[in-house]
Design a protein around this motif. Sequence first.
Motif, short mmCIF file in Angstrom:
data_model
loop_
_atom_site.label_atom_id
_atom_site.label_comp_id
_atom_site.label_asym_id
_atom_site.label_seq_id
_atom_site.Cartn_x
_atom_site.Cartn_y
_atom_site.Cartn_z
N LEU A 1 48.01 -10.30 16.65
CA LEU A 1 47.18 -11.38 17.16
C LEU A 1 46.30 -11.98 16.07
N THR A 2 45.85 -11.16 15.15
CA THR A 2 45.03 -11.66 14.05
C THR A 2 45.84 -12.63 13.19
N GLU A 3 47.08 -12.26 12.90
CA GLU A 3 47.95 -13.16 12.13
C GLU A 3 48.21 -14.45 12.90
N HIS A 4 48.41 -14.35 14.20
CA HIS A 4 48.64 -15.54 15.02
C HIS A 4 47.42 -16.46 14.98
N LEU A 5 46.23 -15.87 15.05
CA LEU A 5 45.02 -16.68 15.06
C LEU A 5 44.72 -17.31 13.70
N LYS A 6 45.21 -16.70 12.64
CA LYS A 6 45.06 -17.34 11.32
C LYS A 6 45.87 -18.62 11.26
N ALA A 7 47.03 -18.60 11.89
CA ALA A 7 47.89 -19.79 11.90
C ALA A 7 47.46 -20.79 12.97
N ASN A 8 46.83 -20.31 14.04
CA ASN A 8 46.44 -21.16 15.16
C ASN A 8 44.96 -20.94 15.50
N PRO A 9 44.07 -21.48 14.69
CA PRO A 9 42.65 -21.19 14.88
C PRO A 9 42.04 -21.74 16.17
N LYS A 10 42.69 -22.69 16.81
CA LYS A 10 42.12 -23.28 18.03
C LYS A 10 42.64 -22.62 19.31
N ASP A 11 43.39 -21.56 19.18
CA ASP A 11 43.94 -20.86 20.34
C ASP A 11 42.89 -19.91 20.91
N HIS A 12 42.04 -20.44 21.75
CA HIS A 12 40.90 -19.67 22.25
C HIS A 12 41.29 -18.61 23.27
N SER A 13 42.33 -18.84 24.03
CA SER A 13 42.75 -17.83 25.01
C SER A 13 43.29 -16.58 24.30
N SER A 14 43.98 -16.77 23.20
CA SER A 14 44.44 -15.61 22.42
C SER A 14 43.27 -14.90 21.77
N ARG A 15 42.26 -15.65 21.38
CA ARG A 15 41.07 -15.05 20.78
C ARG A 15 40.36 -14.14 21.80
N LEU A 16 40.30 -14.59 23.05
CA LEU A 16 39.70 -13.77 24.10
C LEU A 16 40.52 -12.50 24.32
N GLY A 17 41.84 -12.64 24.31
CA GLY A 17 42.71 -11.48 24.44
C GLY A 17 42.50 -10.50 23.30
N LEU A 18 42.33 -11.03 22.09
CA LEU A 18 42.07 -10.19 20.93
C LEU A 18 40.77 -9.42 21.10
N LEU A 19 39.75 -10.09 21.57
CA LEU A 19 38.46 -9.42 21.77
C LEU A 19 38.56 -8.31 22.81
N LYS A 20 39.36 -8.52 23.85
CA LYS A 20 39.56 -7.48 24.86
C LYS A 20 40.29 -6.28 24.27
N LEU A 21 41.30 -6.54 23.44
CA LEU A 21 42.04 -5.44 22.81
C LEU A 21 41.14 -4.65 21.87
N VAL A 22 40.32 -5.35 21.11
CA VAL A 22 39.41 -4.67 20.18
C VAL A 22 38.42 -3.81 20.95
N ALA A 23 37.92 -4.32 22.06
CA ALA A 23 36.97 -3.55 22.87
C ALA A 23 37.64 -2.31 23.46
N GLN A 24 38.88 -2.47 23.91
CA GLN A 24 39.61 -1.34 24.48
C GLN A 24 39.85 -0.27 23.41
N ARG A 25 40.24 -0.71 22.21
CA ARG A 25 40.46 0.24 21.11
C ARG A 25 39.16 0.94 20.74
N ARG A 26 38.07 0.18 20.70
CA ARG A 26 36.77 0.75 20.35
C ARG A 26 36.36 1.83 21.36
N ASN A 27 36.59 1.57 22.65
CA ASN A 27 36.24 2.55 23.68
C ASN A 27 37.09 3.81 23.56
N LEU A 28 38.37 3.66 23.27
CA LEU A 28 39.22 4.84 23.09
C LEU A 28 38.81 5.63 21.85
N LEU A 29 38.47 4.92 20.78
CA LEU A 29 38.01 5.60 19.57
C LEU A 29 36.69 6.34 19.82
N LYS A 30 35.82 5.72 20.59
CA LYS A 30 34.55 6.36 20.91
C LYS A 30 34.79 7.64 21.72
#
Length: 90
Positions: A39-68
Amino acid sequence: MALNLEKKQEIIKAFATKENDTGSCEVQIALLNERIKLLTEHLKANPKDHSSRLGLLKLVAQRRNLLKYIKRTDHARYVVLIEKLGIKDR
């Protein structure tokens, strides 16, 4: 955008704690990490894709909670996992 089956099975095999292990925290975090990279690579190529950015933030939060969770329950597993994935310790 999604992980293909071969890549997913390769990640599962690398991080599984036992045979047929697909749900352990290590496997889940590794799969999330790979999806975050894609998703990070996708967002580098498509910086205006805000729905994917929200999905990325959700994935990062989920990973952070599992790591915690892993850090709280078994710190040795946590240290090994972040070294394998190349994630910063926070």
